[in-house]
Design a protein around this motif. Structure first.
Motif, PDB file in Angstrom:
ATOM      1  N   SER A  13       0.828  -1.213   0.000  1.00  0.00           N
ATOM      2  CA  SER A  13       0.000   0.000   0.000  1.00  0.00           C
ATOM      3  C   SER A  13       0.858   1.257   0.000  1.00  0.00           C
ATOM      4  O   SER A  13       1.726   1.441   0.868  1.00  0.00           O
ATOM      5  CB  SER A  13      -0.893  -0.015   1.258  1.00  0.00           C
ATOM      6  N   HIS A  15      -0.297   4.211   0.710  1.00  0.00           N
ATOM      7  CA  HIS A  15      -0.645   4.968   1.919  1.00  0.00           C
ATOM      8  C   HIS A  15       0.247   4.539   3.083  1.00  0.00           C
ATOM      9  O   HIS A  15       0.684   5.367   3.880  1.00  0.00           O
ATOM     10  CB  HIS A  15      -2.114   4.739   2.297  1.00  0.00           C
ATOM     11  N   MET A  37      -4.785  -8.773   5.186  1.00  0.00           N
ATOM     12  CA  MET A  37      -6.040  -8.132   4.779  1.00  0.00           C
ATOM     13  C   MET A  37      -6.904  -9.063   3.938  1.00  0.00           C
ATOM     14  O   MET A  37      -8.135  -8.934   3.940  1.00  0.00           O
ATOM     15  CB  MET A  37      -5.743  -6.825   4.050  1.00  0.00           C
ATOM     16  N   HIS A  42      -7.948  -6.367   8.832  1.00  0.00           N
ATOM     17  CA  HIS A  42      -8.169  -4.925   9.020  1.00  0.00           C
ATOM     18  C   HIS A  42      -9.594  -4.603   9.461  1.00  0.00           C
ATOM     19  O   HIS A  42      -9.911  -3.453   9.745  1.00  0.00           O
ATOM     20  CB  HIS A  42      -7.824  -4.155   7.739  1.00  0.00           C
ATOM     21  N   LYS A  43     -10.464  -5.633   9.484  1.00  0.00           N
ATOM     22  CA  LYS A  43     -11.845  -5.403   9.952  1.00  0.00           C
ATOM     23  C   LYS A  43     -12.093  -6.128  11.296  1.00  0.00           C
ATOM     24  O   LYS A  43     -13.226  -6.172  11.779  1.00  0.00           O
ATOM     25  CB  LYS A  43     -12.862  -5.903   8.913  1.00  0.00           C
ATOM     26  N   GLY A  54     -11.349   0.821   9.423  1.00  0.00           N
ATOM     27  CA  GLY A  54     -10.816  -0.462   8.955  1.00  0.00           C
ATOM     28  C   GLY A  54      -9.837  -0.313   7.805  1.00  0.00           C
ATOM     29  O   GLY A  54      -9.811  -1.131   6.888  1.00  0.00           O
ATOM     30  N   LEU A  55      -9.038   0.747   7.854  1.00  0.00           N
ATOM     31  CA  LEU A  55      -8.063   1.012   6.797  1.00  0.00           C
ATOM     32  C   LEU A  55      -6.646   1.008   7.369  1.00  0.00           C
ATOM     33  O   LEU A  55      -6.442   1.301   8.547  1.00  0.00           O
ATOM     34  CB  LEU A  55      -8.335   2.383   6.157  1.00  0.00           C
ATOM     35  N   VAL A  56      -5.691   0.681   6.509  1.00  0.00           N
ATOM     36  CA  VAL A  56      -4.277   0.865   6.849  1.00  0.00           C
ATOM     37  C   VAL A  56      -3.781   2.098   6.092  1.00  0.00           C
ATOM     38  O   VAL A  56      -4.325   2.406   5.013  1.00  0.00           O
ATOM     39  CB  VAL A  56      -3.432  -0.371   6.466  1.00  0.00           C
ATOM     40  N   PRO A  57      -2.790   2.812   6.625  1.00  0.00           N
ATOM     41  CA  PRO A  57      -2.013   2.507   7.818  1.00  0.00           C
ATOM     42  C   PRO A  57      -2.638   3.046   9.101  1.00  0.00           C
ATOM     43  O   PRO A  57      -3.551   3.868   9.065  1.00  0.00           O
ATOM     44  CB  PRO A  57      -0.703   3.246   7.555  1.00  0.00           C
ATOM     45  N   ASP A  68      -4.898   6.971   9.370  1.00  0.00           N
ATOM     46  CA  ASP A  68      -4.877   7.930   8.242  1.00  0.00           C
ATOM     47  C   ASP A  68      -3.440   8.393   7.975  1.00  0.00           C
ATOM     48  O   ASP A  68      -2.794   9.006   8.842  1.00  0.00           O
ATOM     49  CB  ASP A  68      -5.772   9.155   8.467  1.00  0.00           C
ATOM     50  N   SER A  69      -3.000   8.128   6.745  1.00  0.00           N
ATOM     51  CA  SER A  69      -1.593   8.386   6.417  1.00  0.00           C
ATOM     52  C   SER A  69      -1.201   9.852   6.576  1.00  0.00           C
ATOM     53  O   SER A  69      -0.158  10.163   7.154  1.00  0.00           O
ATOM     54  CB  SER A  69      -1.296   7.907   4.990  1.00  0.00           C
ATOM     55  N   ASN A  70      -2.029  10.765   6.075  1.00  0.00           N
ATOM     56  CA  ASN A  70      -1.636  12.178   6.167  1.00  0.00           C
ATOM     57  C   ASN A  70      -1.639  12.651   7.619  1.00  0.00           C
ATOM     58  O   ASN A  70      -0.774  13.438   8.024  1.00  0.00           O
ATOM     59  CB  ASN A  70      -2.553  13.056   5.304  1.00  0.00           C
ATOM     60  N   TYR A 109      -5.314   9.901  -4.974  1.00  0.00           N
ATOM     61  CA  TYR A 109      -6.126   8.736  -4.608  1.00  0.00           C
ATOM     62  C   TYR A 109      -6.994   8.274  -5.781  1.00  0.00           C
ATOM     63  O   TYR A 109      -7.049   7.078  -6.092  1.00  0.00           O
ATOM     64  CB  TYR A 109      -7.009   9.104  -3.403  1.00  0.00           C
ATOM     65  N   TYR A 166       2.501   6.819  -4.419  1.00  0.00           N
ATOM     66  CA  TYR A 166       1.635   6.395  -5.534  1.00  0.00           C
ATOM     67  C   TYR A 166       2.081   6.965  -6.872  1.00  0.00           C
ATOM     68  O   TYR A 166       1.773   6.389  -7.919  1.00  0.00           O
ATOM     69  CB  TYR A 166       0.175   6.769  -5.265  1.00  0.00           C
TER      70      TYR A 166
HETATM   71  N1  LIG Z   1      -7.385   8.121   3.891  1.00  0.00           N
HETATM   72  C1  LIG Z   1      -6.724   6.889   4.211  1.00  0.00           C
HETATM   73  C2  LIG Z   1      -6.866   5.885   3.070  1.00  0.00           C
HETATM   74  C3  LIG Z   1      -6.187   4.574   3.406  1.00  0.00           C
HETATM   75  C4  LIG Z   1      -6.607   3.458   2.472  1.00  0.00           C
HETATM   76  O1  LIG Z   1      -7.398   3.627   1.531  1.00  0.00           O
HETATM   77  N2  LIG Z   1      -6.071   2.269   2.755  1.00  0.00           N
HETATM   78  C5  LIG Z   1      -6.373   1.094   1.973  1.00  0.00           C
HETATM   79  C6  LIG Z   1      -5.087   0.383   1.557  1.00  0.00           C
HETATM   80  S1  LIG Z   1      -4.176   1.389   0.440  1.00  0.00           S
HETATM   81  C7  LIG Z   1      -7.179   0.110   2.818  1.00  0.00           C
HETATM   82  O2  LIG Z   1      -6.914  -0.019   3.990  1.00  0.00           O
HETATM   83  N3  LIG Z   1      -8.170  -0.563   2.195  1.00  0.00           N
HETATM   84  C8  LIG Z   1      -8.957  -1.541   2.863  1.00  0.00           C
HETATM   85  C9  LIG Z   1     -10.424  -1.381   2.638  1.00  0.00           C
HETATM   86  O3  LIG Z   1     -10.818  -0.500   1.847  1.00  0.00           O
HETATM   87  O4  LIG Z   1     -11.176  -2.138   3.253  1.00  0.00           O
HETATM   88  C10 LIG Z   1      -5.244   7.155   4.519  1.00  0.00           C
HETATM   89  O5  LIG Z   1      -4.695   8.119   3.961  1.00  0.00           O
HETATM   90  O6  LIG Z   1      -4.644   6.424   5.319  1.00  0.00           O
END
Ligand SMILES: N[C@@H](CCC(=O)N[C@@H](CS)C(=O)NCC(=O)O)C(=O)O
Length: 208
Positions: A13, A15, A37, A42-43, A54-57, A68-70, A109, A166
């Motif tokens: 990823s 992010h 994942m 992640h969930k 439920g998102l990484v990182p 949230d990466s940012n 994105y 990216y």
């Molecule tokens: N806004 C979030 C976006 C993070 C994101 O989209 N992560 C993706 C991996 S690149 C993820 O965890 N996807 C899992 C899902 O959508 O369930 C950030 O900047 O961290």
């Protein structure tokens, strides 16, 4: 001994790579925790306490958790490099950084990130639309980078870190970077910066 910052991630990823790049640039001790994942790690309820969407990182810095990466870039810069070039405080410089963080969360994105999601992960997104958005972004960025080294100020900032991953990996999504000399030169400058780490192989073999 300083407790390493935990980075919950998927090693493919971008992010997650942004967050890792910032940890590395700041030379902070950290450990990566690769989430399986494909099997829904992640969930899982425990992870959702750290990252409610439920998102990484996400990170855990001695009990302080943040997703949230940012947001992670802001936290790391403000905590461990306050007052430095990474996150300038002067109003116009700070505004320029924020402008590019927004580009990273929006145009990057929906452009190069989405195109790569289709090609690398088989995501059911409109690949043609993502490629078009990527090129629209890259045209603007390439013009912006003419005669300047970095996106937001005259030094590297968290905006460059947020945008890097990216864009560097755009060709994996079928987006050719060849027409964009200034972007390619900027990518090289990020890669030459002290502490740079590329996207690394995973501890989970099928993710490596
Ligand atoms: N806004 C979030 C976006 C993070 C994101 O989209 N992560 C993706 C991996 S690149 C993820 O965890 N996807 C899992 C899902 O959508 O369930 C950030 O900047 O961290």
């Amino acid at each position: 001994m300083t407790t390493p910052i935990k980075l919950y991630r998927n090693p493919k990823s971008g992010h997650c790579h942004r967050a890792e790049l910032m940890l590395a640039f700041l030379d902070l001790p950290y450990e990566t925790i690769d989430l399986d994942m494909a099997n829904g790690a992640h969930k899982a309820p425990e992870y959702l306490k750290i990252s409610p969407f439920g998102l990484v990182p996400a990170i855990d810095d001695s009990g302080y958790t943040l997703a949230d990466s940012n947001a992670i870039l802001v936290y790391l810069a403000q905590t461990y490099a306050k007052g430095s070039h990474w996150m300038p405080e002067a109003a116009k410089d700070a505004a320029e950084v924020q402008r590019w963080l927004t580009v990273a969360a929006d145009n990057v994105y929906s452009g190069p990130c989405a195109a790569r999601l289709v090609k690398v992960f088989g995501a059911p997104l409109d690949h043609d639309a993502a490629v078009q958005k990527a090129h629209a972004l890259f045209k603007i960025m390439d013009t912006h980078l003419a005669g300047r080294a970095w996106l937001a100020t005259d030094q590297i900032t968290i905006a460059d870190v947020a945008a890097y991953s990216y864009i560097a990996h755009a060709p994996e999504g079928g987006v050719d970077l060849a027409p964009y000399d200034n972007i390619r030169a900027w990518l090289k400058r990020v890669e030459a910066h002290q502490g740079f780490v590329p996207m690394v192989a995973s501890a989970i073999p099928e993710l490596a």
